[in-house]
Enzyme design. Structure first.
Site, PDB file in Angstrom:
ATOM      1  N   THR A 298       0.860  -1.172   0.000  1.00 47.76           N
ATOM      2  CA  THR A 298       0.000   0.000   0.000  1.00 47.76           C
ATOM      3  C   THR A 298       0.901   1.229   0.000  1.00 47.76           C
ATOM      4  O   THR A 298       1.983   1.202   0.595  1.00 47.76           O
ATOM      5  CB  THR A 298      -0.950  -0.004   1.221  1.00 47.76           C
TER       6      THR A 298
ATOM      7  N   GLU B  73      -4.176  -2.752   5.816  1.00 48.23           N
ATOM      8  CA  GLU B  73      -3.530  -3.211   7.054  1.00 48.23           C
ATOM      9  C   GLU B  73      -4.494  -3.963   7.964  1.00 48.23           C
ATOM     10  O   GLU B  73      -4.113  -4.469   9.005  1.00 48.23           O
ATOM     11  CB  GLU B  73      -2.959  -2.006   7.818  1.00 48.23           C
TER      12      GLU B  73
ATOM     13  N   LYS C  31      -7.262   9.439  -2.463  1.00 48.78           N
ATOM     14  CA  LYS C  31      -7.894   8.222  -2.962  1.00 48.78           C
ATOM     15  C   LYS C  31      -8.799   8.547  -4.135  1.00 48.78           C
ATOM     16  O   LYS C  31      -9.810   9.214  -3.984  1.00 48.78           O
ATOM     17  CB  LYS C  31      -8.675   7.521  -1.851  1.00 48.78           C
TER      18      LYS C  31
ATOM     19  N   TRP D 150      -5.039   4.498  -4.426  1.00 48.72           N
ATOM     20  CA  TRP D 150      -4.223   5.525  -3.789  1.00 48.72           C
ATOM     21  C   TRP D 150      -3.331   6.273  -4.759  1.00 48.72           C
ATOM     22  O   TRP D 150      -2.783   5.689  -5.681  1.00 48.72           O
ATOM     23  CB  TRP D 150      -3.299   4.906  -2.738  1.00 48.72           C
TER      24      TRP D 150
HETATM   25  P1  AMP Z   1      -6.859   0.748   1.535  1.00 56.88           P
HETATM   26  O1  AMP Z   1      -5.744   0.440   2.449  1.00 56.88           O
HETATM   27  O2  AMP Z   1      -6.420   1.052   0.155  1.00 56.88           O
HETATM   28  O3  AMP Z   1      -7.922  -0.284   1.593  1.00 56.88           O
HETATM   29  O4  AMP Z   1      -7.507   2.115   2.033  1.00 56.88           O
HETATM   30  C1  AMP Z   1      -7.952   2.294   3.346  1.00 56.88           C
HETATM   31  C2  AMP Z   1      -8.428   3.706   3.530  1.00 56.88           C
HETATM   32  O5  AMP Z   1      -9.490   4.005   2.631  1.00 56.88           O
HETATM   33  C3  AMP Z   1      -8.983   3.998   4.897  1.00 56.88           C
HETATM   34  O6  AMP Z   1      -7.975   4.243   5.852  1.00 56.88           O
HETATM   35  C4  AMP Z   1      -9.849   5.214   4.600  1.00 56.88           C
HETATM   36  O7  AMP Z   1      -9.080   6.397   4.529  1.00 56.88           O
HETATM   37  C5  AMP Z   1     -10.399   4.912   3.217  1.00 56.88           C
HETATM   38  N1  AMP Z   1     -11.712   4.252   3.317  1.00 56.88           N
HETATM   39  C6  AMP Z   1     -11.989   2.938   3.227  1.00 56.88           C
HETATM   40  N2  AMP Z   1     -13.313   2.710   3.333  1.00 56.88           N
HETATM   41  C7  AMP Z   1     -13.904   3.912   3.525  1.00 56.88           C
HETATM   42  C8  AMP Z   1     -15.255   4.341   3.733  1.00 56.88           C
HETATM   43  N3  AMP Z   1     -16.281   3.513   3.723  1.00 56.88           N
HETATM   44  N4  AMP Z   1     -15.450   5.669   3.903  1.00 56.88           N
HETATM   45  C9  AMP Z   1     -14.432   6.548   3.897  1.00 56.88           C
HETATM   46  N5  AMP Z   1     -13.148   6.201   3.696  1.00 56.88           N
HETATM   47  C10 AMP Z   1     -12.876   4.896   3.520  1.00 56.88           C
END
Ligand code: AMP
Length: 547
Positions: A186, A331, A444, A449
């Protein structure tokens, strides 16, 4: 006194053995890269994953060696999920949307020994193979007669030829359940990408948790469509929870446009689908003009980015589909919270229920969470106080692969380590989490990302740029898009267009900022760090150019 129950490690191979024995004729349907539909059963997945395990043994791979994939959601990818991890190797799923240089960096960091890839990623593999000298074998996920000739890739084989000569019998080894099973990189807030290394134990516990009624509520009666990619956090654990419950699985392959997804949902009578908001937006946009309806879909889990209220409303009111808003992270394997109502909410008016559905939901058993202020003091669960969200639990990271970034955990007064998520949230008295902001400096876009640091580093390499800060700006389709604020060097000149052109070839196209804003200065904090929060405030009235 110890309990007297059998001491059997939680291993991924047990999932596929279970699916074969109890749901052997359960269907796995895949739209292939070639465009056609492929069907077979859980028993076939089991047999062919054993063939894949035998083929890996034939490559003299050691226990714990990394086997990478660059692949869409499909049946061969599923076989590798089981064949690689089940035989004690580590499955490294790579995000094909990254720039080839990032992919090569990740592969070398992971020390991948084999890469299995869908033919649609051939140009990507051609761009990276020379930079990854430790990869012994490149395997195209195709039939032998489709293997490209003159590809320039040494040690290239077709998956079907590779596993085709192998027996479909294999004794899955037994080992410590804490053994690494898969990994996912990530983009971190600082420095290079970091990898989360999942274990067999964390994966199985997460698979149990994900299947619970107040989570994804998966059962053998479901037909499940994971649109969320298998190259990102194991498709939210669905390939494992599906085997655990014996549901039918429908893989969309590379066709993620609204029309293809809709047709697949209808043709395969999908009951449950999972994906990021961008994908569902394309689906709804396709359905609306023609007045199309769902004949089987009853619920969809939406996460990865905040789900817009209009989307929850459209699914719920216009199509009678329950939206389960979810929050999690790479994570965290990834599930942390999921939004379903409690018994006491059922008697409440529709507006009150809608207000709850907008939140990211309640913690799943296995995830502890808290919000803290700047001093680390825990804040009240009153739905108003907001603070840094911290989590702990058996499917949450305790350190990154190779110790990158040092110890990420923050100890509490009892010495328990909490993982700081980088999200800012409130939690209400019923335990419903609502994400209000992000303290980490990443953007995002469409569920993927963009490292603001990477974007800034490219900009400051331009001779006319003195300072650059990249922030995310709200976008109706992509949720966020990157915008670059630039301070020019005294006397130097550069235009917006010249700077945007400067990104060509240096990063993936979709990561290039949508706009450049020239500013006099960028706010700097006491420790010399750029204050993105302040910059965001300054640019509050800014709107993205419409191109
Ligand atoms: P990832 O590690 O790529 O799965 O991204 C995780 C991050 O995505 C989280 O720490 C949040 O910042 C964002 N995220 C994931 N789900 C949501 C959600 N339902 N609403 C808002 N942000 C989210």
């Amino acid at each position: 006194m110890l309990g007297l129950m059998q001491d059997q490690p939680l291993l991924i191979s047990s999932l596929i053995e279970f699916a074969e024995r109890h749901h052997g004729d359960g269907e796995i349907v895949s739209r292939r890269v070639e465009g056609d539909i492929h069907r077979y059963t859980w028993a076939d997945v089991a047999g062919r994953s054993r063939q894949a395990a035998n083929a890996l043994d034939g490559e003299s791979l050691g226990f714990g060696d990394r086997v990478a994939t660059l692949a869409w959601n499909g049946y061969r990818h599923l076989e590798l999920y089981y064949g690689v991890s089940g035989s004690g190797r580590v499955l490294h799923t790579i995000n094909p949307r990254l720039h080839p240089d990032q992919i090569a960096w990740i592969m070398n960091h992971a020390e991948d020994k084999i890469l299995c890839f869908d033919l649609s990623f051939l140009p990507l593999v051609q761009a990276v193979h020379a930079k990854c000298p430790d990869v012994r074998k490149w395997i195209a996920l195709c039939d032998a007669d489709r293997l490209p000739v003159d590809s320039g890739i040494p040690h290239l084989d077709s998956y079907e030829r590779w596993i085709g000569t192998q027996p479909d019998t294999y004794a899955w080894p037994t080992f410590d359940e804490n053994t690494a099973s898969s990994m996912c990189y990530t983009s971190g807030t600082t420095g290079n990408p970091k990898a989360t290394l999942y274990s067999h134990r964390s994966t199985l516990l997460h698979a149990y948790g994900a299947a619970l009624p107040d989570v994804m509520c998966l059962s053998a009666r479901d037909s499940v469509l994971p649109v969320v990619p298998m190259f990102h956090v194991n498709a939210w654990g669905l390939p494992y929870s599906a085997a655990l419950t014996g549901c039918k699985v429908v893989f969309p392959g590379p066709a993620l446009d609204g029309k293809s997804v809709y047709e697949l949902i209808e043709a395969e009578q999908v009951t449950f689908a999972a994906g990021v908001p961008t994908v569902w937006q394309m689906l709804l946009t396709h359905m609306k003009p023609g007045g199309l309806r769902f004949s089987s879909l009853t619920r969809t889990v939406i996460g990865g980015s905040a789900c817009p209220p209009a989307m929850i409303h459209a699914f719920q009111q216009d199509y009678g589909v329950d939206v389960l808003h979810a929050w999690g992270m790479t994570e965290m394997s990834p599930l942390g919270t999921l939004c379903t109502l409690k018994n006491k909410h059922l008697a409440q008016p529709a507006e009150a229920q809608d207000a709850i559905r907008l939140k990211q939901g309640r913690a799943i058993f296995g995830v502890d969470m808290k919000i803290v202020d700047g001093d680390g003091t825990e804040l009240a669960w009153d739905g108003k106080a907001y603070g840094d969200l911290m989590v702990k639990g058996p499917w949450i990271v305790k350190a990154y692969y190779k110790g990158e970034g040092g110890d990420p955990l923050v100890p509490d007064a009892n010495g328990h380590g909490w993982f700081p998520t980088g999200d800012v949230a409130t939690i209400d008295a019923d335990g419903y989490l609502q994400i209000t902001d992000r303290s980490k400096d990443v953007i995002k876009s469409g569920g993927e990302w963009i490292s603001s640091i990477d974007i800034e580093n490219i900009a400051v390499a331009h001779p006319a740029v003195a300072m650059a800060a990249c922030i995310g700006v709200a976008h109706p389709k992509w949720d966020e898009r990157p915008v670059l604020a630039v301070v020019k060097r005294p006397g130097a000149e550069v235009t917006r267009e010249e700077l945007l052109k400067f990104y060509e070839g240096k990063t993936a196209k979709w990561q290039v900022p949508d706009d450049v804003i020239f500013v006099e200065s960028i706010p700097i904090g006491a420790t010399g760090k750029m204050l993105k929060t302040k910059l965001r405030e300054q640019l509050r009235g800014y709107t993205l150019p419409t191109i």
